[in-house]
Design a protein around this motif. Sequence first.
Motif, short mmCIF file in Angstrom:
data_model
loop_
_atom_site.label_atom_id
_atom_site.label_comp_id
_atom_site.label_asym_id
_atom_site.label_seq_id
_atom_site.Cartn_x
_atom_site.Cartn_y
_atom_site.Cartn_z
N VAL A 278 57.02 34.75 44.03
CA VAL A 278 55.76 34.05 44.27
C VAL A 278 54.77 34.96 45.01
CG1 VAL A 278 54.69 32.03 45.32
CG2 VAL A 278 56.91 31.82 44.24
N LEU A 279 55.27 35.82 45.88
CA LEU A 279 54.40 36.80 46.52
C LEU A 279 53.79 37.73 45.48
CD1 LEU A 279 53.22 38.07 49.06
CD2 LEU A 279 55.30 39.45 49.27
N ASN A 280 54.58 38.11 44.48
CA ASN A 280 54.06 38.90 43.37
C ASN A 280 52.94 38.15 42.65
OD1 ASN A 280 54.19 40.57 40.70
ND2 ASN A 280 54.89 38.53 40.10
N LEU A 281 53.14 36.84 42.44
CA LEU A 281 52.11 36.02 41.80
C LEU A 281 50.84 36.01 42.63
CD1 LEU A 281 51.38 33.96 39.51
CD2 LEU A 281 52.24 32.18 41.06
N ALA A 282 50.98 35.86 43.96
CA ALA A 282 49.81 35.84 44.85
C ALA A 282 49.05 37.16 44.78
CB ALA A 282 50.25 35.55 46.28
N LEU A 283 49.78 38.27 44.76
CA LEU A 283 49.12 39.57 44.70
C LEU A 283 48.45 39.77 43.35
CD1 LEU A 283 48.50 42.19 46.13
CD2 LEU A 283 50.71 43.08 45.40
N TRP A 284 49.10 39.32 42.29
CA TRP A 284 48.51 39.40 40.94
C TRP A 284 47.21 38.61 40.89
CZ3 TRP A 284 47.47 36.12 36.80
CH2 TRP A 284 47.34 36.72 35.54
N PHE A 285 47.24 37.38 41.45
CA PHE A 285 46.03 36.57 41.49
C PHE A 285 44.94 37.25 42.31
CE2 PHE A 285 48.01 32.13 40.60
CZ PHE A 285 48.11 32.46 39.27
N ALA A 286 45.33 37.83 43.45
CA ALA A 286 44.34 38.47 44.33
C ALA A 286 43.64 39.62 43.62
CB ALA A 286 45.02 38.97 45.60
N LEU A 287 44.39 40.42 42.88
CA LEU A 287 43.79 41.56 42.17
C LEU A 287 42.73 41.09 41.19
CD1 LEU A 287 46.94 43.75 41.43
CD2 LEU A 287 45.09 44.26 43.02
N HIS A 288 43.00 39.97 40.52
CA HIS A 288 42.09 39.52 39.46
C HIS A 288 41.06 38.52 39.96
CE1 HIS A 288 44.33 41.68 36.40
NE2 HIS A 288 45.44 41.21 36.93
N THR A 289 41.16 38.10 41.21
CA THR A 289 40.17 37.20 41.79
C THR A 289 39.17 37.96 42.64
OG1 THR A 289 41.76 35.38 41.84
CG2 THR A 289 39.84 35.18 43.27
N LEU A 290 39.66 38.88 43.45
CA LEU A 290 38.82 39.56 44.43
C LEU A 290 38.20 40.85 43.90
CD1 LEU A 290 41.09 39.12 47.58
CD2 LEU A 290 39.34 37.56 46.67
N PHE A 291 38.71 41.37 42.81
CA PHE A 291 38.21 42.64 42.28
C PHE A 291 37.78 42.45 40.82
CE2 PHE A 291 41.16 43.61 45.65
CZ PHE A 291 40.48 44.58 46.39
N ARG A 292 36.64 43.02 40.49
CA ARG A 292 36.13 42.90 39.13
C ARG A 292 36.78 43.90 38.18
NH1 ARG A 292 31.16 42.60 42.21
NH2 ARG A 292 30.41 40.44 42.25
N ALA A 293 37.56 44.84 38.71
CA ALA A 293 38.22 45.83 37.87
C ALA A 293 39.49 46.31 38.55
CB ALA A 293 37.29 47.03 37.60
N THR A 294 40.49 46.64 37.73
CA THR A 294 41.74 47.23 38.23
C THR A 294 42.07 48.44 37.37
OG1 THR A 294 43.10 45.83 36.79
CG2 THR A 294 42.64 45.00 39.01
N VAL A 295 43.01 49.27 37.86
CA VAL A 295 43.41 50.46 37.11
C VAL A 295 44.94 50.46 37.02
CG1 VAL A 295 43.46 51.86 39.21
CG2 VAL A 295 43.27 52.96 36.97
N ALA A 296 45.46 50.78 35.84
CA ALA A 296 46.91 50.83 35.64
C ALA A 296 47.47 52.11 36.26
CB ALA A 296 47.23 50.77 34.16
#
Length: 463
Positions: A386-404
Motif C-alpha cells: 500500500v505504501l507503493n500505491l501511495a508513492l505511485w499516486f503521489a508521482l502522478h498527482t503531484l508531478f506533471r511528468a515522470t522519467v523511467a
Amino acid sequence: MSARVPAAPGRPEPVTLRAATRVWWRIALLSFGGPAGQIAVMHRILVDEQRWIGEQRFLHALNYCMLLPGPEAQQLATYIGWLMHRTRGGIVAGVLFVLPGAAAIMALSWVYVLYGRVGIVAALFDGLKAAVLAVVLQAVARIGARALRSTPARLLAALAFVLIFFLGAPFPLIVLGAGVIGWWSARRGGTAFRPGGHGGSGGAGVADADTLLGEDLPAHARPGWRATLRTTLLWLALWLVPVVALRVALGPDDVFARIATFFATMATVTFGGAYAVLAYVAQQAVDQYGWLAPREMLDGLGLAETTPGPLIMVLQFVGFLAAYRDPGGMAPLLAATLGGLLATWVTFAPCFLWIFLGAPFIERLRGNAAVGGALAAITAAVVGVVLNLALWFALHTLFRATVAVHAGPFRFDAPVLAALDPYALALALAAAVALFRTRAGVIATLLASALGGLALHLAGAMP
C-alpha cells in the motif's frame, strides 16, 4: 427463513429474511470510508444494536474473511447473512452490500466520459486526486499501526515495498512469500507475527451467548461432501462459464475476453484488502494493458471513495473505460456499460464461492497459530504494498511528468522535480492535515478537496 437458536433470557427474537434485508440495505447505504469504516458500521449495527452475532464470533468471521482474496467487508456481510439465513441470506447480504456502490459508480462513469474534460468537472476531479493521496497515506498508517508491531514485521513490510516498487515483483508472489514466512515462523513457535485486532471492534463487547446466533453452529454449517461439491460446482460455473464463453466466442484478444480473464484472475490472487488490490490493478491495467492513464486511475479511486460500498468498486470504472476505448462494433457507451458490469461480476462472484464453500469449515481454523501467523505476515507485507500505491499516486498527482529509471535489476518511475504542481501539493497537504490532525471524515475531506480544486480553477490557478 429465520435463524433457529435455543431460547435464552435476554436473547433477541428470531429475525426473518425480510426483516434482515432491511438491515442489510441500511448497512449498504452507510458503508462509506473503505474497509475499516465498513466493518465498523457492520460491527455497530449487527453486534451492538441488533445483537445478531457476538463479539468473538464476529472477529472469528472477520479473521477468516481477511484470509481470502477480495473485499473482506463484503465477504464478512455474506458470511453473517449465510450464517443467519443460509445461502439466500448470504446472497442478499452480499449483493445488497455491492448494489448501491455499483449503481453510483456506473452513473458517475457515464458523467466522467461525457463531461470529464469540461473545465469545471476536471477541476473537481483534480481536487479529488489530491485528497485520495492523503486517504491512501492514512490507510498505510492505520494498517501499519495494527500490523507492524515487531521488527521482523517492519522488515517484511520494507522488503515488500522494495520488491514491488523498485523491482516490479508480482503482487501474488509477495503475498505467497509473506504467508509462507509467517506460517513457518508460527509453526516454530515464533511470536514475530501475531494476528491483530481490527478497528471495527474492540473490548470485551457483546457475549456470543447473549446474541441471536448464540454459540452453537446451525445445522446448515455442517454440510456433507455432496452439498460441498454441489456448492463448489454451481458457483464455479456462475463465475467462470462467462469467462470461458467470451474467450471462445470472441477470441482471447477481444477487450471483453481480456476484461473477464484479467479480473477473474485478480479475484484469486489479491489478498490483503482493497488497497492491496488497487496496487495490483494499477500495476497491470495501467502499465501492461494501457486501459487507462495513471491520473484516470486516481479519478476512479476518488469516485469509489465518495460512494457507498466496497472500495474495490473502482474496478468497475476500470472495466468501463477499457471497453469504452475499444468498443468493437458497439456504441462506446453500451460497450463501456457492459465492460463495467462484466468486471463487477467476475470480481464479486468468487466472493460467494469462498464463503459458501469455506465458511462451514471455519471452526477448524479457530486458534490455529500457523494460520494466524500467515495472516499476520501477509498483513505486514500489505503495508509495504500500500505504501507503493501511495508513492505511485503521489508521482502522478503531484508531478506533471515522470522519467523511467533503469539501473541493473531496478525499474521504477522517478519524478521530474521541475514538473511539481504546487496547487496539487497544497491540496494534498491540506487533505492530510484534515485527516491526520483535525480527524475530519474521509467524505468531508474528499468533498472539501474537490471544492478546493474547483475554486482554484475559477481563480485561474489551475487549468
